[in-house]
Design a protein around this motif. Structure first.
Motif, PDB file in Angstrom:
ATOM      1  N   UNK A  91       0.826  -1.215   0.000  1.00 41.28           N
ATOM      2  CA  UNK A  91       0.000   0.000   0.000  1.00 41.28           C
ATOM      3  C   UNK A  91       0.863   1.269   0.000  1.00 41.28           C
ATOM      4  N   UNK A  92       2.081   1.141   0.481  1.00 43.12           N
ATOM      5  CA  UNK A  92       2.985   2.277   0.479  1.00 43.12           C
ATOM      6  C   UNK A  92       3.426   2.698  -0.912  1.00 43.12           C
ATOM      7  N   UNK A  93       3.163   1.878  -1.920  1.00 39.65           N
ATOM      8  CA  UNK A  93       3.529   2.221  -3.293  1.00 39.65           C
ATOM      9  C   UNK A  93       2.543   3.201  -3.931  1.00 39.65           C
ATOM     10  N   UNK A  94       1.390   3.381  -3.319  1.00 32.12           N
ATOM     11  CA  UNK A  94       0.356   4.220  -3.913  1.00 32.12           C
ATOM     12  C   UNK A  94       0.702   5.698  -3.802  1.00 32.12           C
ATOM     13  N   UNK A  95       0.587   6.394  -4.916  1.00 27.81           N
ATOM     14  CA  UNK A  95       0.738   7.850  -4.907  1.00 27.81           C
ATOM     15  C   UNK A  95      -0.601   8.457  -4.499  1.00 27.81           C
ATOM     16  N   UNK A 113      -8.539   5.367  -7.898  1.00 25.36           N
ATOM     17  CA  UNK A 113      -9.067   4.097  -8.394  1.00 25.36           C
ATOM     18  C   UNK A 113      -8.074   3.427  -9.341  1.00 25.36           C
ATOM     19  N   UNK A 114      -7.467   4.201 -10.218  1.00 25.69           N
ATOM     20  CA  UNK A 114      -6.493   3.652 -11.156  1.00 25.69           C
ATOM     21  C   UNK A 114      -5.248   3.141 -10.437  1.00 25.69           C
ATOM     22  N   UNK A 115      -4.815   3.896  -9.441  1.00 25.10           N
ATOM     23  CA  UNK A 115      -3.639   3.472  -8.692  1.00 25.10           C
ATOM     24  C   UNK A 115      -3.907   2.167  -7.941  1.00 25.10           C
ATOM     25  N   UNK A 116      -5.101   2.050  -7.361  1.00 26.71           N
ATOM     26  CA  UNK A 116      -5.447   0.832  -6.620  1.00 26.71           C
ATOM     27  C   UNK A 116      -5.566  -0.358  -7.571  1.00 26.71           C
ATOM     28  N   UNK A 117      -6.172  -0.140  -8.711  1.00 22.69           N
ATOM     29  CA  UNK A 117      -6.259  -1.210  -9.709  1.00 22.69           C
ATOM     30  C   UNK A 117      -4.868  -1.684 -10.105  1.00 22.69           C
ATOM     31  N   UNK A 172     -13.262  -1.643  -8.009  1.00 21.62           N
ATOM     32  CA  UNK A 172     -11.852  -1.674  -8.398  1.00 21.62           C
ATOM     33  C   UNK A 172     -11.196  -2.955  -7.894  1.00 21.62           C
ATOM     34  N   UNK A 173     -11.524  -3.354  -6.670  1.00 24.59           N
ATOM     35  CA  UNK A 173     -10.982  -4.597  -6.109  1.00 24.59           C
ATOM     36  C   UNK A 173     -11.342  -5.791  -6.996  1.00 24.59           C
ATOM     37  N   UNK A 174     -12.598  -5.884  -7.377  1.00 19.48           N
ATOM     38  CA  UNK A 174     -13.025  -6.998  -8.219  1.00 19.48           C
ATOM     39  C   UNK A 174     -12.358  -6.975  -9.583  1.00 19.48           C
ATOM     40  N   UNK A 175     -12.340  -5.799 -10.202  1.00 14.94           N
ATOM     41  CA  UNK A 175     -11.732  -5.679 -11.526  1.00 14.94           C
ATOM     42  C   UNK A 175     -10.246  -6.003 -11.458  1.00 14.94           C
ATOM     43  N   UNK A 176      -9.552  -5.431 -10.476  1.00 18.32           N
ATOM     44  CA  UNK A 176      -8.117  -5.659 -10.361  1.00 18.32           C
ATOM     45  C   UNK A 176      -7.778  -7.096 -10.035  1.00 18.32           C
TER      46      UNK A 176
END
Length: 259
Positions: A91-95, A113-117, A172-176
């Motif tokens: 999670x620390x990688x997220x901007x 959303x894009x970053x989490x995906x 996003x969780x499901x898609x990713x």
């Protein structure tokens, strides 16, 4: 198999982040001088990326670090501790947007959303851990705080914010998750994503029980456009996210109309 905490009669700790031990390792001497919790966590993420969650073990991690398994236990009590630390490290990688950026909430929500995906796809082991642990590590809390701040600026009443968070980020969780599984499967075949997709569709369309539904799906995909799997995934994600943003806007407008 009886766990150590069960044998001792202790209640299992709900999170490694609620542990009151010093973060560098156990109190007292004797631990390997060249190890620390950060290095162990970094190696855990690296192994999970390379080999997946199913193959991960404390013994395998110790071999990667060139130490004994008991050396790792100076810094963590259980394998679950390590997985929870790795989860937060990812999670620390997220901007994340600045708290006072002044940007439009729609743009910031789409960016989050894009970053989490991308994170879920990059670390395909991550989805299995998100619901397993409390996600109260410092990096996960930073992400949650950013999401709350952005959704808090939409104009939704406070009691509806959690529903909006669920709608967007469960999507996003499901898609990713599905996309990550697909990419892992493709990688295991040695084919490109486009080659795998073409071969799979060709074979499935020959099956009489599936040809009708799959054929209709193929026509829908053709109407949507996109020459590559990458483009198709991107168009679907973008449109679905736009639908969710439009839904939030509609709910805000409805609430104002009632007012």
């Amino acid at each position: 198999m009886v766990r150590a905490d069960q044998r001792s009669g202790k209640t299992p700790r709900p999170s490694v982040w609620l542990d009151d031990r010093e973060r560098g390792g156990r109190r007292g001497g004797g631990q390997p001088s060249h190890l620390d919790r950060d290095r162990i966590t970094e190696a855990t993420v690296r192994l999970l990326d390379a080999e997946g969650l199913e193959k991960f073990s404390m013994r395998r991690l110790a071999a990667e670090l060139d130490v004994t398994a008991m050396s790792v236990y100076w810094y963590v009590d259980t394998k679950d501790d390590l997985l929870e630390l790795a989860l937060d490290r990812a999670f620390g990688e997220l901007a994340l947007p600045e708290a006072d950026s002044g940007a439009d909430w729609r743009d910031e929500l789409r960016a989050l959303a894009r970053a989490y995906r991308a994170l879920l796809v990059r670390h395909s082991w991550l989805p299995a851990l998100v619901g397993r642990f409390l996600n109260i590590g410092p990096q996960a809390l930073r992400f949650s705080g950013a999401v709350q701040r952005v959704l808090g600026r939409t104009g939704l009443p406070e009691h509806e914010v959690t529903g909006a968070i669920a709608a967007v980020f469960q999507f996003v969780y499901g898609h990713g998750t599905v996309e990550g599984h697909f990419r892992d499967r493709v990688a295991s075949t040695g084919l490109t994503a486009d080659e795998y997709h073409h071969r799979a569709m060709t074979e499935v369309l020959r099956h009489p029980d599936a040809s009708d539904v799959i054929g209709r799906s193929a026509r829908i995909m053709e109407a949507r456009g996109g020459d590559t799997v990458e483009e198709m995934l991107e168009r679907d994600f973008t449109f679905a996210l736009d639908l969710l943003v439009a839904g939030i806007e509609a709910m805000v407008a409805r609430g104002r109309g009632r007012g």
